[in-house]
Write a protein that holds these residues in place. Structure first.
Motif, PDB file in Angstrom:
ATOM      1  N   THR A 197     -64.862 -84.256   7.829  1.00 43.20           N
ATOM      2  CA  THR A 197     -64.550 -85.554   8.404  1.00 43.20           C
ATOM      3  C   THR A 197     -64.269 -85.764   9.887  1.00 43.20           C
ATOM      4  N   ASP A 198     -64.464 -84.742  10.509  1.00 40.66           N
ATOM      5  CA  ASP A 198     -64.436 -84.584  11.977  1.00 40.66           C
ATOM      6  C   ASP A 198     -65.056 -85.812  12.774  1.00 40.66           C
ATOM      7  N   PRO A 199     -66.272 -86.106  12.457  1.00 44.69           N
ATOM      8  CA  PRO A 199     -66.970 -87.261  12.975  1.00 44.69           C
ATOM      9  C   PRO A 199     -66.149 -88.668  12.996  1.00 44.69           C
ATOM     10  N   SER A 200     -65.454 -88.590  11.863  1.00 48.85           N
ATOM     11  CA  SER A 200     -65.119 -90.166  11.524  1.00 48.85           C
ATOM     12  C   SER A 200     -64.250 -90.671  12.602  1.00 48.85           C
ATOM     13  N   TYR A 201     -64.556 -92.122  12.574  1.00 46.75           N
ATOM     14  CA  TYR A 201     -63.861 -92.883  13.715  1.00 46.75           C
ATOM     15  C   TYR A 201     -63.071 -94.111  12.762  1.00 46.75           C
ATOM     16  N   ALA A 202     -62.230 -93.454  11.927  1.00 40.06           N
ATOM     17  CA  ALA A 202     -61.607 -94.288  11.091  1.00 40.06           C
ATOM     18  C   ALA A 202     -60.038 -94.490  11.249  1.00 40.06           C
ATOM     19  N   GLY A 203     -59.383 -95.503  10.703  1.00 40.58           N
ATOM     20  CA  GLY A 203     -58.017 -95.409  10.764  1.00 40.58           C
ATOM     21  C   GLY A 203     -57.426 -95.262  12.001  1.00 40.58           C
ATOM     22  N   ASP A 204     -56.401 -94.687  12.780  1.00 34.48           N
ATOM     23  CA  ASP A 204     -55.754 -94.598  13.685  1.00 34.48           C
ATOM     24  C   ASP A 204     -56.514 -93.785  14.774  1.00 34.48           C
ATOM     25  N   THR A 205     -57.561 -93.188  14.241  1.00 36.32           N
ATOM     26  CA  THR A 205     -58.382 -91.990  15.192  1.00 36.32           C
ATOM     27  C   THR A 205     -58.962 -92.828  16.327  1.00 36.32           C
ATOM     28  N   THR A 206     -58.836 -92.276  17.562  1.00 37.64           N
ATOM     29  CA  THR A 206     -59.302 -92.740  18.921  1.00 37.64           C
ATOM     30  C   THR A 206     -60.799 -92.128  18.987  1.00 37.64           C
ATOM     31  N   PHE A 207     -61.386 -92.599  19.938  1.00 41.70           N
ATOM     32  CA  PHE A 207     -62.496 -92.335  20.379  1.00 41.70           C
ATOM     33  C   PHE A 207     -62.524 -90.973  20.823  1.00 41.70           C
ATOM     34  N   ARG A 208     -61.524 -90.628  21.650  1.00 44.26           N
ATOM     35  CA  ARG A 208     -61.479 -89.415  22.341  1.00 44.26           C
ATOM     36  C   ARG A 208     -61.076 -88.241  21.337  1.00 44.26           C
ATOM     37  N   GLU A 209     -60.290 -88.541  20.340  1.00 44.14           N
ATOM     38  CA  GLU A 209     -60.029 -87.511  19.216  1.00 44.14           C
ATOM     39  C   GLU A 209     -60.987 -87.202  18.461  1.00 44.14           C
ATOM     40  N   SER A 210     -62.187 -88.219  17.947  1.00 46.96           N
ATOM     41  CA  SER A 210     -63.168 -87.996  17.241  1.00 46.96           C
ATOM     42  C   SER A 210     -64.268 -87.131  18.111  1.00 46.96           C
ATOM     43  N   LEU A 211     -64.233 -87.585  19.175  1.00 50.46           N
ATOM     44  CA  LEU A 211     -65.339 -86.862  20.170  1.00 50.46           C
ATOM     45  C   LEU A 211     -64.989 -85.320  20.441  1.00 50.46           C
ATOM     46  N   ALA A 212     -63.500 -85.078  20.493  1.00 50.43           N
ATOM     47  CA  ALA A 212     -63.126 -83.883  20.879  1.00 50.43           C
ATOM     48  C   ALA A 212     -63.113 -82.872  19.467  1.00 50.43           C
ATOM     49  N   ALA A 213     -62.890 -83.709  18.281  1.00 56.35           N
ATOM     50  CA  ALA A 213     -63.436 -82.835  16.922  1.00 56.35           C
ATOM     51  C   ALA A 213     -64.466 -82.506  17.007  1.00 56.35           C
ATOM     52  N   ILE A 214     -65.575 -83.422  17.410  1.00 58.06           N
ATOM     53  CA  ILE A 214     -67.084 -83.050  17.328  1.00 58.06           C
ATOM     54  C   ILE A 214     -67.649 -82.007  18.264  1.00 58.06           C
TER      55      ILE A 214
END
Length: 280
Positions: free
Chosen positions: A200-217
């Motif tokens: 689910t790390d690439p997910s950009y859902a809910g309260d996830t920010t773009f920065r958090e999604s990118l960092a996880a990727i």
């Protein structure tokens, strides 16, 4: 022999993450240059190939490999409406790396600095989701574009999920395919880690920010995205002669591909994001 399913993943080093981030920035600048000075001067075939190469390169920079499944519809299938499940901001690159399309996006994106201009220059159409009447305007524009030979793409869930549920498909924009007598091409997207386990790390859902999604990727050494093309549907012909029937049939195709291709443990305990959502 080591059980790879139980082998913990090693994160990339801070240096690797910084290098990827820098390359991503450079590649975005290159995309800005292409759209500003070259893209509109090219014919459709050259535009499609340039955009596919750019998308593939962006994914490679981020450490993402693409696996295509199903019957490939071609680089730019005429009068075709692509419909896909929506998980991440990466979805656009994943789709464009295989089959180039024009996308439909929410109106707010048009006003984003830099990004708004980029997606507009790339041929994206914008819809005001706060105004129900705007769907009629966009449907007619889409139908005209489809009939002229374009390939359009929508995410009918109208929002992103973490990839472990499939939300109901909103039927409003399927009307464009009815008006144009188009083929509707369901596409299933799925992200897996280096061990082949859905992530689910690439997910950009809910309260996830773009920065958090990118960092996880960026923490992954490699992520694999599966792009599965299902059976295309002939809009306007029985049993697909209504937008509701098209939306439901497309959703069934996407759900079936997700079930057939999953290789992860059961999802007991996961809750749908929507009462009508389907846990996969």
């Amino acid at each position: 022999m080591t059980d790879t399913l139980n082998t913990p993943l090693k994160s990339t080093s801070p240096l690797t993450r910084a290098a990827r981030l820098a390359l991503m920035g450079v590649h975005f600048l290159y995309g800005f240059y292409l759209l500003a000075f070259r893209y509109r001067k090219l014919d459709r075939t050259a535009q499609v190939r340039l955009a596919r190469r750019w998308s593939l390169r962006m994914l490679k920079v981020l450490g993402i490999e693409v696996v295509m499944r199903g019957e490939w519809p071609g680089e730019y299938p005429a009068n075709t409406l692509m419909v896909a499940n929506h998980i991440s901001w990466l979805d656009i690159f994943a789709l464009s790396s295989q089959t180039m399309t024009r996308f439909i996006a929410k109106m707010e994106i048009r006003h984003w600095p830099v990004v708004g201009w980029l997606v507009h220059a790339g041929g994206t159409l914008f819809i005001d989701r706060t105004n129900r009447r705007d769907a009629s305007r966009v449907n007619q524009i889409m139908a005209d574009a489809l009939q002229s030979g374009d390939c359009m793409a929508v995410f009918p869930e109208s929002t992103t999920s973490e990839g472990n549920v499939l939300l109901p498909f909103k039927s409003s924009l399927f009307e464009s395919a009815i008006l144009a007598g188009s083929r509707v091409q369901p596409v299933t997207l799925r992200y897996l880690d280096a061990n082949g386990i859905p992530t689910t790390d690439p997910s950009y859902a809910g309260d996830t920010t773009f920065r958090e999604s990118l960092a996880a990727i960026l923490r992954h050494k490699v992520i694999r995205v599966e792009v599965t093309f299902g059976e295309s549907l002939a809009a306007g012909t029985p049993p697909y002669d209504s937008r509701f029937a098209l939306a439901e049939a497309s959703r069934r195709e996407v759900a079936a591909a997700l079930r057939l291709s999953r290789d992860r443990p059961d999802t007991d305990g996961l809750s749908p994001l929507d009462p009508q959502a389907e846990v996969l």
